[in-house]
Design a protein around this motif. Structure first.
Motif, PDB file in Angstrom:
ATOM      1  N   VAL A 282       0.870  -1.174   0.000  1.00  0.00           N
ATOM      2  CA  VAL A 282       0.000   0.000   0.000  1.00  0.00           C
ATOM      3  C   VAL A 282       0.907   1.223   0.000  1.00  0.00           C
ATOM      4  CG1 VAL A 282      -1.715   1.278   1.357  1.00  0.00           C
ATOM      5  CG2 VAL A 282      -1.817  -1.224   1.249  1.00  0.00           C
ATOM      6  N   VAL A 283       0.558   2.233  -0.778  1.00  0.00           N
ATOM      7  CA  VAL A 283       1.363   3.462  -0.804  1.00  0.00           C
ATOM      8  C   VAL A 283       0.428   4.644  -0.586  1.00  0.00           C
ATOM      9  CG1 VAL A 283       3.177   4.711  -2.038  1.00  0.00           C
ATOM     10  CG2 VAL A 283       2.637   2.366  -2.701  1.00  0.00           C
ATOM     11  N   SER A 284       0.718   5.457   0.409  1.00  0.00           N
ATOM     12  CA  SER A 284      -0.105   6.647   0.629  1.00  0.00           C
ATOM     13  C   SER A 284       0.763   7.740   1.218  1.00  0.00           C
ATOM     14  CB  SER A 284      -1.262   6.336   1.587  1.00  0.00           C
ATOM     15  OG  SER A 284      -0.773   5.999   2.860  1.00  0.00           O
ATOM     16  N   ASN A 285       0.300   8.962   1.093  1.00  0.00           N
ATOM     17  CA  ASN A 285       1.049  10.047   1.718  1.00  0.00           C
ATOM     18  C   ASN A 285       0.991   9.900   3.237  1.00  0.00           C
ATOM     19  OD1 ASN A 285       2.309  12.816   1.648  1.00  0.00           O
ATOM     20  ND2 ASN A 285       0.506  13.168   2.915  1.00  0.00           N
ATOM     21  N   ARG A 286      -0.212   9.637   3.751  1.00  0.00           N
ATOM     22  CA  ARG A 286      -0.426   9.563   5.200  1.00  0.00           C
ATOM     23  C   ARG A 286      -0.126   8.164   5.713  1.00  0.00           C
ATOM     24  NH1 ARG A 286      -5.639  11.573   8.085  1.00  0.00           N
ATOM     25  NH2 ARG A 286      -4.860  11.681  10.231  1.00  0.00           N
ATOM     26  N   GLU A 287       0.488   8.074   6.872  1.00  0.00           N
ATOM     27  CA  GLU A 287       0.852   6.762   7.413  1.00  0.00           C
ATOM     28  C   GLU A 287      -0.236   6.221   8.343  1.00  0.00           C
ATOM     29  OE1 GLU A 287       4.460   7.015   9.692  1.00  0.00           O
ATOM     30  OE2 GLU A 287       3.885   8.884  10.630  1.00  0.00           O
ATOM     31  N   PRO A 288      -0.323   4.887   8.467  1.00  0.00           N
ATOM     32  CA  PRO A 288      -1.366   4.313   9.337  1.00  0.00           C
ATOM     33  C   PRO A 288      -1.060   4.483  10.822  1.00  0.00           C
ATOM     34  CG  PRO A 288      -0.053   2.564   8.339  1.00  0.00           C
ATOM     35  CD  PRO A 288       0.394   3.848   7.706  1.00  0.00           C
ATOM     36  N   TYR A 289       0.213   4.538  11.184  1.00  0.00           N
ATOM     37  CA  TYR A 289       0.596   4.710  12.590  1.00  0.00           C
ATOM     38  C   TYR A 289       1.666   5.794  12.657  1.00  0.00           C
ATOM     39  CZ  TYR A 289      -1.686   0.209  13.210  1.00  0.00           C
ATOM     40  OH  TYR A 289      -2.606  -0.808  13.211  1.00  0.00           O
ATOM     41  N   THR A 290       1.497   6.703  13.614  1.00  0.00           N
ATOM     42  CA  THR A 290       2.449   7.801  13.786  1.00  0.00           C
ATOM     43  C   THR A 290       2.999   7.728  15.210  1.00  0.00           C
ATOM     44  OG1 THR A 290       1.103   9.169  12.337  1.00  0.00           O
ATOM     45  CG2 THR A 290       2.644  10.329  13.738  1.00  0.00           C
ATOM     46  N   HIS A 291       4.287   7.982  15.336  1.00  0.00           N
ATOM     47  CA  HIS A 291       4.869   8.021  16.680  1.00  0.00           C
ATOM     48  C   HIS A 291       5.098   9.467  17.094  1.00  0.00           C
ATOM     49  CE1 HIS A 291       5.576   3.771  15.807  1.00  0.00           C
ATOM     50  NE2 HIS A 291       5.588   3.631  17.127  1.00  0.00           N
ATOM     51  N   VAL A 292       4.588   9.789  18.275  1.00  0.00           N
ATOM     52  CA  VAL A 292       4.746  11.167  18.758  1.00  0.00           C
ATOM     53  C   VAL A 292       5.365  11.159  20.155  1.00  0.00           C
ATOM     54  CG1 VAL A 292       2.890  12.269  17.424  1.00  0.00           C
ATOM     55  CG2 VAL A 292       2.329  11.125  19.551  1.00  0.00           C
ATOM     56  N   ARG A 293       6.190  12.170  20.384  1.00  0.00           N
ATOM     57  CA  ARG A 293       6.849  12.297  21.685  1.00  0.00           C
ATOM     58  C   ARG A 293       6.020  13.241  22.555  1.00  0.00           C
ATOM     59  NH1 ARG A 293      12.161  10.875  22.177  1.00  0.00           N
ATOM     60  NH2 ARG A 293      12.546  11.165  19.954  1.00  0.00           N
ATOM     61  N   GLU A 294       5.636  12.764  23.710  1.00  0.00           N
ATOM     62  CA  GLU A 294       4.833  13.602  24.611  1.00  0.00           C
ATOM     63  C   GLU A 294       5.400  13.495  26.018  1.00  0.00           C
ATOM     64  OE1 GLU A 294       0.434  13.412  22.497  1.00  0.00           O
ATOM     65  OE2 GLU A 294       0.797  12.301  24.340  1.00  0.00           O
TER      66      GLU A 294
END
Ligand code: GDG
Length: 528
Positions: A48-60
C-alpha cells in the motif's frame, strides 16, 4: 451531438459480475475481507502506498506514544495488510517517527502485534512545502474540485512533486525486491508513482485510487503539465474513482490530450502497447466499528455530557463535521442557517448547531480565509439569534477522538453535509452508520459522490441559500413515519456497501482484469 461517453453516462452502470453481488444480502465484515485476501492474494506481496501513514509516533513529555490513524480507509487497508503481511509505504511525519524505525526506515506494525512492515519515507520541510502544500494542495486539489478557487501552478513545486513521487516509488521497489507484488497507490499526492514502478518492474500489478473528483477536459486542460501527468497515471494497470462520472471525465481528458485509443466499451485506455483499465468503486465506512460504538452505553453517557456541557437542553441539534476546507461548503451551510432562523423564527432558541471543524492545511491562505469566515458567521448568528441556555452555534475547532465524534453523530437530529464538490464524503455515511435508532435526517449536497448512492437524503444545494433553509425546516418537521423510513433505507445502503465490501471489490477487480489476458491486449488481438 452525443459522444460514446455521453451514451455510456446515460446507460448507467456497466455490467460486471461482482463478488459482493454473489454474496447477496450478506453484509461484508472485516473477517470476510481477511478471508478473501488469504484465499486470493497469497501469491504476491501487497504494497500500500499513501502520503499519510497508518501509525504515527509522537513524543509527549519524555514518552513516545503511537497514534493510530482512525480513517475508514486506513482501517480497511490495515486489516488487509495485517492479514497478508505486506508493506505500507508512507510519509513519516510524526516527531518520534525517526526514533522508532530501523536504518531503512522500517517498523513492524501494528506496534502491539506486528504483522506487516511500515516503510517510512522522509521529507524535508521544503519537500513538504513544495510537494504537499504546493503542487498537491495548491494546484491539484483546487484543479479537481470545481469551487472557483484558482489553482496555483509553480514549476519548482511540480518538479519537487515529480521527485517525491519517484522517492516513494524507489521505496516501494526496495521493499518488493524481485518478488511479485500488487501495489495499491492512494490519491492525488502520488499520481506519478506508477511510472517509475513500471519502468523498473513492468511485471508489478499497480493500481491507483483517486479519492477526489476528476474534472472535465475544459477545466483540466489549464494544467501546464497536463500531458505528463496523464501519461504518468497511465502507467497504472487500473485507475479507480468513487463515481462513474469522474471515471468518464478521466477518459475524456485522455482522449482530448494524448495520442491514445480510448475504449469506451470496456472503459480502458490503450497506449504504446500497454493498457489501463478505468473503474469506479464508491468507498464505504467501517460500519463494523461505528454501529456498535453508537449503540454503546459509553456513547449514551458521552451524549448526555455533551448536551449538558454545551447547554443544549430543550434544543433540537444540527451538526456539521469537516476538515476546515473551502470545498466543504461550511460558510454556505451557516449562511443558510441564518436564513432559516429569519424565515422560520419559531426555531430560534429551539434549534442549535454544532460545527466540528478540524484545522487543515493552515499554511495555505484559502484555508485561513475559510476559517475566518466560519468564525465570523458563527459569531453573527449567535448575536442575531441569542438563546438563554448557551450559544446557538458552537464552533469546535478541534480533532475529536473518533468515539466522541460518534456520540455527536448519535445525538444530532440533523447532519448537514453541504460540500461544493466532494469525491465521496465519508461524514454522510458515518452519520447514517451511527444512527441506529433512525432519529435523524441527513441534509446532503448533490455535489458529493455520496449523493449518487444516498438519493433519499434531504438534498440541498449549497449554492441555494433559500432552498437549503427550507430543507433544514423540512427535515426537522417531516412526519416521523416517513422520516424514519427514509433513514432506514439510507442506513441500509451504508451498512451494505461498507469499507470491507469496497476493498474486496477493488482487489477482486484488479485481479480479474489483469489476469484475464496476461500480457495480451484482447482488443489489439482482434484488430479492434
Ligand atoms: C477525501 C475526499 C472522500 C472529521 N472530524 C473529525 C474526524 N473527521 C473524519 C471523519 C471522516 C473524515 O474526517 C472526513 O471525511 P471526508 O470524506 O470529508 O474526507 P476528506 O478528508 O475530504 O477525504 C472525500 C475521502 O477522501 C475518502 O475517499 O470521501 O471526498 O475529499 O472520516 O470521521 N475524525 C476524528 N475526529 C474529528 O474531529 N477522529
Amino acid at each position: 451531438m452525443t459522444t460514446p461517453l455521453d451514451q455510456l453516462r446515460r446507460a448507467g452502470e456497466h455490467a460486471e459480475d461482482s463478488p459482493t453481488a454473489e454474496r447477496g444480502l450478506h453484509r461484508t465484515t472485516r473477517e470476510d475481507l481477511v478471508r478473501w485476501a488469504r484465499a486470493h492474494m497469497r501469491d504476491r506481496k501487497l504494497v500500500v502506498v499513501s502520503n499519510r501513514e497508518p501509525y504515527t509516533h509522537v513524543r509527549e513529555g519524555g514518552e513516545i506514544r503511537v497514534v493510530r490513524n482512525a480513517g475508514g480507509l486506513t482501517v480497511a487497508l490495515d486489516s488487509v495488510s495485517q492479514a497478508l503481511g505486506g508493506v505500507w509505504v508512507a510519509h513519516g511525519n510524526g516527531n518520534a517517527d525517526r526514533a522508532t524505525v530501523d536504518r531503512h526506515g522500517r517498523i513492524a506494525c501494528p506496534p502491539e502485534a506486528p504483522a506487516y512492515t511500515l516503510r517510512r519515507v522522509w521529507l524535508s520541510r521544503e519537500d513538504h512545502a513544495r510537494y504537499y502544500s504546493g503542487f498537491s494542495n495548491g494546484a491539484l486539489w483546487p484543479l479537481c474540485h470545481i469551487v472557483y478557487v484558482r489553482p496555483r501552478f509553480r514549476l519548482e513545486e511540480w518538479q519537487r512533486y515529480r521527485e517525491i513521487n519517484q522517492r516513494f516509488a524507489e521505496a516501494v521497489l526496495a521493499e518488493v525486491a524481485d518478488q511479485p507484488a500488487f501495489v495499491f497507490i492512494q490519491d492525488y499526492h502520488l499520481a506519478l508513482a506508477a511510472r517509475t514502478l513500471k519502468e523498473r518492474r513492468p511485471d508489478l500489478e499497480v493500481a491507483l485510487f483517486w479519492h477526489i473528483p476528476w474534472p472535465n477536459p475544459e477545466v483540466f486542460r489549464i494544467l501546464p503539465w497536463r500531458d505528463e501527468l496523464l501519461e504518468g497515471m497511465l502507467a497504472n494497470d487500473m485507475i479507480a474513482f468513487h463515481i462513474r462520472a469522474h471515471a468518464l471525465n478521466f477518459l475524456d481528458n485522455v482522449a482530448a490530450a494524448l495520442e491514445a485509443r480510448v475504449d469506451h466499451e470496456q472503459l480502458a485506455v490503450h497506449r504504446g502497447g500497454s493498457r489501463t483499465w478505468v473503474r469506479h468503486f464508491p468507498i464505504g465506512v467501517n460500519t463494523d466499528e461505528i454501529a456498535p460504538m453508537a449503540e454503546s452505553e459509553e456513547a449514551r453517557v458521552a451524549e448526555r455530557a455533551i448536551r449538558s456541557h454545551l447547554g443544549l437542553e430543550g434544543c433540537r441539534v444540527g451538526l456539521g463535521v469537516d476538515r476546515l476546507d473551502y470545498t466543504k461548503g461550511i460558510p454556505e451551510r451557516l449562511e443558510a442557517l441564518e436564513r432559516f432562523f429569519e424565515k422560520y423564527p419559531e426555531w430560534i432558541g429551539r434549534f442549535c448547531f454544532i460545527q466540528i471543524g478540524v484545522p487543515s492545511r493552515i499554511e495555505l491562505k484559502e484555508y485561513r480565509d475559510v476559517l475566518l469566515r466560519t468564525r465570523a458567521l458563527a459569531q453573527r448568528i449567535n448575536q442575531r439569534f441569542p438563546r438563554p441556555g448557551g450559544p446557538t452555534v458552537h464552533l469546535l475547532e478541534t480533532n475529536l477522538d473518533f468515539r466522541d465524534l460518534v456520540a455527536y453523530y448519535r445525538m444530532a437530529d440533523l447532519c448537514a453535509v453541504t460540500s461544493l464538490h466532494d469525491g465521496m464524503n465519508l461524514v454522510a455515511k458515518e452519520y447514517l452508520a451511527a444512527t441506529p435508532d433512525l432519529d435523524g435526517a441527513l441534509v446532503l449536497s448533490p455535489f458529493t459522490g455520496a449523493a449518487r448512492e444516498l438519493e433519499r437524503a434531504w438534498i440541498a444545494s449549497p449554492y441555494d441559500r433559500e432552498g437549503m433553509a427550507d430543507v433544514y425546516h423540512g427535515a426537522l418537521t417531516e412526519p416521523e413515519g416517513s422520516r424514519r423510513e427514509r433513514m432506514a433505507a439510507l442506513r441500509e445502503t451504508v451498512l451494505r456497501h461498507n469499507i470491507f465490501d469496497w476493498a474486496i471489490e477493488v482487489f477482486d477487480t484488479v485481479q480479474r482484469l489483469t489476469l484475464r489476458t496476461p500480457g495480451i491486449d484482447p482488443l489489439e488481438a482482434h484488430g479492434g
